[in-house]
Design an enzyme around this catalytic site. Structure first.
Site, PDB file in Angstrom:
ATOM      1  N   ASN A 395       0.825  -1.198   0.000  1.00  0.00           N
ATOM      2  CA  ASN A 395       0.000   0.000   0.000  1.00  0.00           C
ATOM      3  C   ASN A 395       0.865   1.257   0.000  1.00  0.00           C
ATOM      4  O   ASN A 395       1.058   1.893  -1.036  1.00  0.00           O
ATOM      5  CB  ASN A 395      -0.949  -0.024   1.198  1.00  0.00           C
ATOM      6  CG  ASN A 395      -1.927   1.127   1.172  1.00  0.00           C
ATOM      7  OD1 ASN A 395      -1.904   1.942   0.271  1.00  0.00           O
ATOM      8  ND2 ASN A 395      -2.774   1.197   2.168  1.00  0.00           N
ATOM      9  N   ASP A 396       1.424   1.575   1.151  1.00  0.00           N
ATOM     10  CA  ASP A 396       2.173   2.834   1.278  1.00  0.00           C
ATOM     11  C   ASP A 396       3.295   2.973   0.256  1.00  0.00           C
ATOM     12  O   ASP A 396       3.575   4.071  -0.216  1.00  0.00           O
ATOM     13  CB  ASP A 396       2.765   2.947   2.682  1.00  0.00           C
ATOM     14  CG  ASP A 396       1.667   3.083   3.729  1.00  0.00           C
ATOM     15  OD1 ASP A 396       0.606   3.632   3.386  1.00  0.00           O
ATOM     16  OD2 ASP A 396       1.883   2.638   4.861  1.00  0.00           O
TER      17      ASP A 396
END
Lengths: 467, 103
Positions: A395-396
């Site tokens: 994600n990040d």
């Protein structure tokens, strides 16, 4: 019984073998040979130690019994541990090195004559300083690693624990240890020695509790480094070359890994140490980004269709893939794609996973050839030419906000340019933010198709739809 | 004037840090996890200190206060040595399998 000079030469040989063991890791082809060099170095060091002591009384039997006992337990763990649990295992092992260093330092303090360091209550000044430092660093490594282990294992919450004056207390305790070591050198008091160790245990705990889950790769590398310095400290006490060389190698190895991890997150080493990352970010972001933007929602059929018609696919795995145990299903999916002459590669961000290189090991376990797996800087330009980027459990590390929004807590962090590919498939359970607690702009892009499901289940469904 | 042996040891130490620096930078990032587990195993060479402490006990008194710490450290270090090298070997083995399959 062999002479001190001869054993010193052998210790040097085992030190060199350890260097070769690390050298072997420069390529997967030479790595196994390197590991054997390491094992050979260890055997030489242990054998020489037995020969140089030359005391074959009853205690020898006990030494072997305990050696085999510990060895059996260690081997058992090594064969049983799932690859997803490697970070915990390594943290656990670090704690053992730390505690062993403390025990050896205590043994040396209690009977210095055995190690030629003088007599009890009259230990050579230099040795006393060396063993106190070894014991203190060892104790910090031990308790710090235990906390890291508990956090990684999920027994303890990954959320940072902070309180006011925390850094002041750490500083105070650190200075306290220096003062105590100074007095220890003056009066050789056993009580002061115990106090130094106890305070060091406390520092280890205080040092790691404020560090959030997202920073765990740095913490593990840092503790790796500490365990090395502890070993080196003991090496100076025992005047043992093998230990000094090894300690320096491990210490610098851990330091370099910490540096690489920090750089991959664009965080300074000090801000990681000072901790509190995950907590502030999430509370702040959840407020200002609550306006619901439209998200394109897809299913396995859509995903399969998109990938079937692609000519190149880049897979971006993250820790979520490991949690869902989706790596084998993923490999199956890739095999199907390859049969259709679709070029598939993997893109790995340095902090994907919870320790350096974690994702590579997981893919290797799922039989992904290592030459299809690329690091961030080697593959980032390829996204622009890729038809599909398949983000699974990451994600990040894909968040474009790191490049565009200077206010974002992850601004400046190198990220994978996933959004440049023609379409993005994002497998995720919900829209919730990742570890860093930041909303991902990628979810709302026109070319992004969100696949809301468990990573493993979704991948298996896609495999079915590829037929 | 004679040079203190400590100076020699600190020289070895500092040179080893440099060797470590260059060797570790040449480690491929995909092997960083095995790197950590193998450094773990080799730092357990601290077992030599534990063995010396443990063997110091006389035949009549195998367990004195300092040799007990020696024995304890032997157990801890042995877990690490065997566990560390074997788990590294297990990981590296996985990197091999693929290579062969591909050929």
């Amino acid at each position: 019984m062999i002479s001190a000079n001869l054993s010193a030469v052998f210790y040097l040989v085992s030190g060199i073998l350890f260097i070769l063991a690390l050298r072997g890791l420069s390529s997967p082809d030479t790595s196994r040979q390197g590991n054997f060099f390491g094992i050979a170095g260890m055997i030489i060091a242990i054998t020489v130690t037995f020969l140089s002591v030359g005391n074959f009384s009853n205690s020898l039997i006990y030494v072997f019994v305990f050696l085999i006992l510990g060895g059996a337990f260690g081997s058992f763990i090594a064969f049983k541990i799932p690859m997803t649990a490697m970070p915990e295992l390594v943290a656990g092992f670090h704690s053992l090195v730390g505690l062993a260093a403390v025990f050896v330092a205590i043994a040396a303090f209690l009977s210095p004559s055995v190690f030629n360091l003088g007599t009890s209550g009259n230990i050579k000044l230099a040795s006393l300083i060396e063993m106190s430092i070894g014991a203190a660093v060892g104790a910090i490594t031990f308790s710090g690693s235990i906390i890291a282990f508990l956090k990684l294992r999920g027994i303890m919450s990954g959320a940072p624990i902070t309180f006011s004056g925390q850094h002041f207390i750490n500083l105070f305790l650190g200075l306290g240890i220096l003062v105590l070591i100074f007095y220890l050198c003056k009066n050789q008091s056993t009580n002061i020695f115990w106090t130094v160790i106890l305070i060091s245990f406390l520092i280890g705990v205080l040092l790691i509790i404020p560090i959030g889950g997202a920073d765990m790769p740095v913490v593990i590398s840092m503790l790796n480094s500490y365990s090395g310095w502890a070993a080196a400290g003991i090496g100076f006490t025992l005047e043992n070359t093998a230990l000094i060389i090894t300690g320096a190698l491990v210490g610098s190895s851990g330091a370099i890994l910490s540096y690489i991890m920090c750089k991959a997150m664009n965080r300074s080493f000090f801000s990681v140490i000072l901790g509190g990352f995950g907590a502030e970010a999430s509370s702040e972001v959840s407020k200002d980004k609550k306006d619901q933007k439209p998200v394109k929602n897809g299913n396995a059929e859509d995903a399969a269709f998109l990938m079937k018609n692609a000519s190149s696919v880049i897979i971006v795995p993250g820790y979520g893939m490991a949690v869902a145990q989706a790596q084998h299903a993923l490999r199956e999916m890739v095999d199907k794609l390859k049969k259709n002459d679709i070029k598939v590669t993997y893109a790995i961000h340095p902090v994907a996973g919870r320790m350096p290189g974690h994702m590579n090991v997981l893919l290797a376990e799922a039989n992904v050839p290592y030459d299809e797996v690329f690091e961030l800087e080697d593959i980032n330009n390829d996204f622009a030419n890729a038809d599909v980027a398949f983000v699974i459990g990451a994600n990040d590390v894909t968040n474009p906000v790191a490049k565009t929004d200077p206010k974002s807590p992850i601004f400046g962090m190198p990220v994978l340019d996933v959004e440049k590919s023609k379409s993005v498939l994002f497998v995720k359970r919900s829209l919730s933010p990742g570890y860093a607690g930041i909303d991902n702009e990628l979810f709302y892009k026109d070319n992004t198709l969100m696949l809301f499901a468990d990573a493993k289940k979704m991948t298996e469904d896609i495999v079915k739809n590829l037929d | 004037m004679e040079i203190d042996p400590f100076i020699f040891r600190i020289s070895i130490f500092i040179l080893s840090i440099f060797v470590g620096y260059y060797v570790v930078w040449s480690v491929t990032p995909s092997l960083h996890t095995p790197l950590m587990s193998v450094t773990n195993a080799i730092s357990s060479v601290i077992i030599v200190g534990a063995i010396i402490a443990a063997l110091a006990g006389s035949s009549e008194n195998v367990f004195n206060s300092s040799s007990i710490f020696g024995y304890a450290a032997i157990i801890l270090a042995a877990v690490n040595i065997f566990g560390g090298f074997l788990v590294t070997q297990r990981m590296l083995q996985m990197y091999k399998k693929k290579k062969d399959k591909k050929k």
